[in-house]
Write a protein that holds these residues in place. Structure first.
Motif, PDB file in Angstrom:
ATOM      1  N   THR A 289       0.849  -1.197   0.000  1.00  0.00           N
ATOM      2  CA  THR A 289       0.000   0.000   0.000  1.00  0.00           C
ATOM      3  C   THR A 289       0.882   1.242   0.000  1.00  0.00           C
ATOM      4  O   THR A 289       1.846   1.336   0.761  1.00  0.00           O
ATOM      5  CB  THR A 289      -0.919  -0.006   1.230  1.00  0.00           C
ATOM      6  OG1 THR A 289      -1.835  -1.104   1.124  1.00  0.00           O
ATOM      7  CG2 THR A 289      -1.710   1.291   1.331  1.00  0.00           C
ATOM      8  N   MET A 290       0.542   2.192  -0.883  1.00  0.00           N
ATOM      9  CA  MET A 290       1.340   3.395  -1.035  1.00  0.00           C
ATOM     10  C   MET A 290       0.428   4.616  -0.988  1.00  0.00           C
ATOM     11  O   MET A 290      -0.757   4.538  -1.309  1.00  0.00           O
ATOM     12  CB  MET A 290       2.092   3.375  -2.383  1.00  0.00           C
ATOM     13  CG  MET A 290       2.922   2.130  -2.571  1.00  0.00           C
ATOM     14  SD  MET A 290       3.920   2.039  -4.102  1.00  0.00           S
ATOM     15  CE  MET A 290       3.088   3.063  -5.251  1.00  0.00           C
ATOM     16  N   ASN A 291       1.000   5.757  -0.601  1.00  0.00           N
ATOM     17  CA  ASN A 291       0.275   7.020  -0.685  1.00  0.00           C
ATOM     18  C   ASN A 291       1.119   8.031  -1.463  1.00  0.00           C
ATOM     19  O   ASN A 291       2.162   7.678  -2.019  1.00  0.00           O
ATOM     20  CB  ASN A 291      -0.081   7.535   0.718  1.00  0.00           C
ATOM     21  CG  ASN A 291       1.140   7.649   1.622  1.00  0.00           C
ATOM     22  OD1 ASN A 291       2.275   7.823   1.152  1.00  0.00           O
ATOM     23  ND2 ASN A 291       0.922   7.562   2.924  1.00  0.00           N
ATOM     24  N   ARG A 292       0.685   9.277  -1.521  1.00  0.00           N
ATOM     25  CA  ARG A 292       1.419  10.273  -2.297  1.00  0.00           C
ATOM     26  C   ARG A 292       2.814  10.494  -1.730  1.00  0.00           C
ATOM     27  O   ARG A 292       3.767  10.735  -2.477  1.00  0.00           O
ATOM     28  CB  ARG A 292       0.652  11.598  -2.337  1.00  0.00           C
ATOM     29  CG  ARG A 292      -0.607  11.550  -3.180  1.00  0.00           C
ATOM     30  CD  ARG A 292      -1.321  12.886  -3.218  1.00  0.00           C
ATOM     31  NE  ARG A 292      -0.499  13.914  -3.866  1.00  0.00           N
ATOM     32  CZ  ARG A 292       0.067  14.922  -3.239  1.00  0.00           C
ATOM     33  NH1 ARG A 292      -0.042  15.049  -1.909  1.00  0.00           N
ATOM     34  NH2 ARG A 292       0.762  15.826  -3.900  1.00  0.00           N
ATOM     35  N   TYR A 293       2.949  10.404  -0.425  1.00  0.00           N
ATOM     36  CA  TYR A 293       4.272  10.534   0.202  1.00  0.00           C
ATOM     37  C   TYR A 293       5.225   9.470  -0.344  1.00  0.00           C
ATOM     38  O   TYR A 293       6.386   9.749  -0.662  1.00  0.00           O
ATOM     39  CB  TYR A 293       4.130  10.402   1.714  1.00  0.00           C
ATOM     40  CG  TYR A 293       5.436  10.370   2.476  1.00  0.00           C
ATOM     41  CD1 TYR A 293       6.047  11.549   2.904  1.00  0.00           C
ATOM     42  CD2 TYR A 293       6.058   9.156   2.771  1.00  0.00           C
ATOM     43  CE1 TYR A 293       7.251  11.510   3.605  1.00  0.00           C
ATOM     44  CE2 TYR A 293       7.255   9.117   3.465  1.00  0.00           C
ATOM     45  CZ  TYR A 293       7.844  10.297   3.884  1.00  0.00           C
ATOM     46  OH  TYR A 293       9.030  10.254   4.564  1.00  0.00           O
ATOM     47  N   THR A 294       4.735   8.235  -0.439  1.00  0.00           N
ATOM     48  CA  THR A 294       5.566   7.139  -0.934  1.00  0.00           C
ATOM     49  C   THR A 294       6.084   7.437  -2.332  1.00  0.00           C
ATOM     50  O   THR A 294       7.246   7.176  -2.647  1.00  0.00           O
ATOM     51  CB  THR A 294       4.747   5.826  -0.975  1.00  0.00           C
ATOM     52  OG1 THR A 294       3.939   5.717   0.194  1.00  0.00           O
ATOM     53  CG2 THR A 294       5.660   4.622  -1.086  1.00  0.00           C
ATOM     54  N   VAL A 295       5.199   7.976  -3.172  1.00  0.00           N
ATOM     55  CA  VAL A 295       5.589   8.243  -4.559  1.00  0.00           C
ATOM     56  C   VAL A 295       6.548   9.423  -4.646  1.00  0.00           C
ATOM     57  O   VAL A 295       7.578   9.358  -5.330  1.00  0.00           O
ATOM     58  CB  VAL A 295       4.343   8.488  -5.434  1.00  0.00           C
ATOM     59  CG1 VAL A 295       4.754   8.793  -6.880  1.00  0.00           C
ATOM     60  CG2 VAL A 295       3.406   7.278  -5.402  1.00  0.00           C
ATOM     61  N   THR A 296       6.243  10.507  -3.946  1.00  0.00           N
ATOM     62  CA  THR A 296       7.096  11.693  -4.055  1.00  0.00           C
ATOM     63  C   THR A 296       8.487  11.448  -3.483  1.00  0.00           C
ATOM     64  O   THR A 296       9.457  12.089  -3.898  1.00  0.00           O
ATOM     65  CB  THR A 296       6.459  12.901  -3.340  1.00  0.00           C
ATOM     66  OG1 THR A 296       6.175  12.557  -1.974  1.00  0.00           O
ATOM     67  CG2 THR A 296       5.175  13.327  -4.029  1.00  0.00           C
ATOM     68  N   CYS A 297       8.615  10.513  -2.533  1.00  0.00           N
ATOM     69  CA  CYS A 297       9.913  10.220  -1.928  1.00  0.00           C
ATOM     70  C   CYS A 297      10.616   9.033  -2.583  1.00  0.00           C
ATOM     71  O   CYS A 297      11.649   8.567  -2.090  1.00  0.00           O
ATOM     72  CB  CYS A 297       9.751   9.962  -0.433  1.00  0.00           C
ATOM     73  SG  CYS A 297       9.167  11.394   0.496  1.00  0.00           S
ATOM     74  N   ALA A 298      10.078   8.542  -3.677  1.00  0.00           N
ATOM     75  CA  ALA A 298      10.673   7.393  -4.353  1.00  0.00           C
ATOM     76  C   ALA A 298      11.981   7.780  -5.042  1.00  0.00           C
ATOM     77  O   ALA A 298      12.203   8.941  -5.404  1.00  0.00           O
ATOM     78  CB  ALA A 298       9.697   6.828  -5.381  1.00  0.00           C
ATOM     79  N   ASP A 299      12.834   6.792  -5.244  1.00  0.00           N
ATOM     80  CA  ASP A 299      14.068   6.992  -6.011  1.00  0.00           C
ATOM     81  C   ASP A 299      13.772   6.985  -7.509  1.00  0.00           C
ATOM     82  O   ASP A 299      14.435   7.672  -8.290  1.00  0.00           O
ATOM     83  CB  ASP A 299      15.083   5.889  -5.701  1.00  0.00           C
ATOM     84  CG  ASP A 299      15.482   5.871  -4.235  1.00  0.00           C
ATOM     85  OD1 ASP A 299      15.538   6.959  -3.619  1.00  0.00           O
ATOM     86  OD2 ASP A 299      15.742   4.776  -3.700  1.00  0.00           O
TER      87      ASP A 299
END
Length: 289
Positions: free
Chosen positions: A229-239
């Motif tokens: 499960t991911m949220n916008r934080y997960t995506v914006t902080c992705a490599d």
């Protein structure tokens, strides 16, 4: 152009459905988007399995056997004269009356199109795609099941319109809990600390065929991969970030909502996955001839 319609190939101008077809009146039907490369249809059997599963869920009787749909798809590609392209296979509920009940539709209708398609500018595959987060939510599993590729795509269309109005080509769609589901027509992946992550189908993501292929490639190449499960934080902080879909193939993402993702360029893990995906599409698939 030849279209396969209800058992035979006809000219495009003759490929017509009734105005009383419930696919037109109510969006009552299903579809598959399929790719072919070098005269081979990529993951054809997987797509047709999903088509029949969607039909089962909707109590929609496809009037042809599995092997007949396989053969019809290959016939349509052969008639197109193309070696590379895109297939749209559609099953509608068929002709009924103006009432809502699907049980008034006696026979489903099937048609198959094989043509060219280009969802994004070619430069996107080299420089990366920009996303916005849409205000339109993905369907809840207890409403219209997200695993069914139905003709009801209105929420996806609204999200796509929102993206275009904001000056980008694609939008991220969240589920009712505010977690990441998918984009308007593609699954989403991120890379963090060398591991590949993608939302589980229980969060509203379609069980995409290309998504499956990428997870298989990760296993083949020894790249750790998880559904999470991911949220916008997960995506914006992705490599790294990329999208997958039959029509889109594999598309790197370098920006979202004004954030630069990772280095702002295609990442090394994404590049490896894209290269292997291209190898598979160029060398595997169901021969058309």
């Amino acid at each position: 152009m030849k279209i396969w319609l209800d058992g035979k190939l006809v000219d495009e101008t003759e490929a017509k459905l009734s105005v009383f077809d419930h696919g037109t009146l109510y969006g009552d039907g299903i579809f598959e988007g399929i790719r072919f490369y070098n005269g081979r249809v990529f993951r054809l059997e997987d797509h047709i399995v999903r088509l029949f599963d969607s039909a089962r869920y909707l109590l929609l009787d496809i009037p042809y056997a599995f092997d007949e749909i396989i053969r019809a798809t290959c016939e349509t590609v052969a008639a197109s004269g193309l070696s590379d392209g895109y297939i749209r296979l559609v099953v509608t509920r068929g002709v009924g009356n103006l009432g809502l009940s699907p049980f008034n539709c006696k026979n489903a209708s099937v048609y198959i199109i094989a043509d060219k398609i280009a969802l994004y500018d070619p430069s996107v595959y080299e420089n990366g795609l920009a996303l916005i987060t849409s205000s339109v939510r993905r369907n809840r599993p207890d409403m219209v099941c997200p695993q069914v590729k139905s003709l009801n795509y209105l929420n996806n269309i609204l999200a796509k319109m929102e993206a275009v109005r904001m000056g980008v080509a694609e939008a991220l769609m969240l589920n009712e809990a505010g977690n990441v589901a998918e984009c308007t027509g593609d699954n989403i992946f991120i890379v963090k600390n060398g591991t590949v992550f993608t939302p589980p189908v229980t969060d509203g993501a379609l069980d995409g065929i290309t998504r499956r292929v990428v997870l298989e490639i990760c296993n083949e190449l020894g790249i750790p991969a998880e559904e999470r499960t991911m949220n916008r934080y997960t995506v914006t902080c992705a490599d790294e970030c990329f999208l997958t879909g039959t029509a889109a193939e594999c598309v790197p993402v370098t920006k979202m909502d004004g954030y630069v993702i990772g280095s702002g360029k295609i990442g090394p893990v994404t590049a490896r996955l894209l290269a292997r995906f291209k190898e598979l599409t160029a060398t595997t698939g169901t021969p058309v001839a």
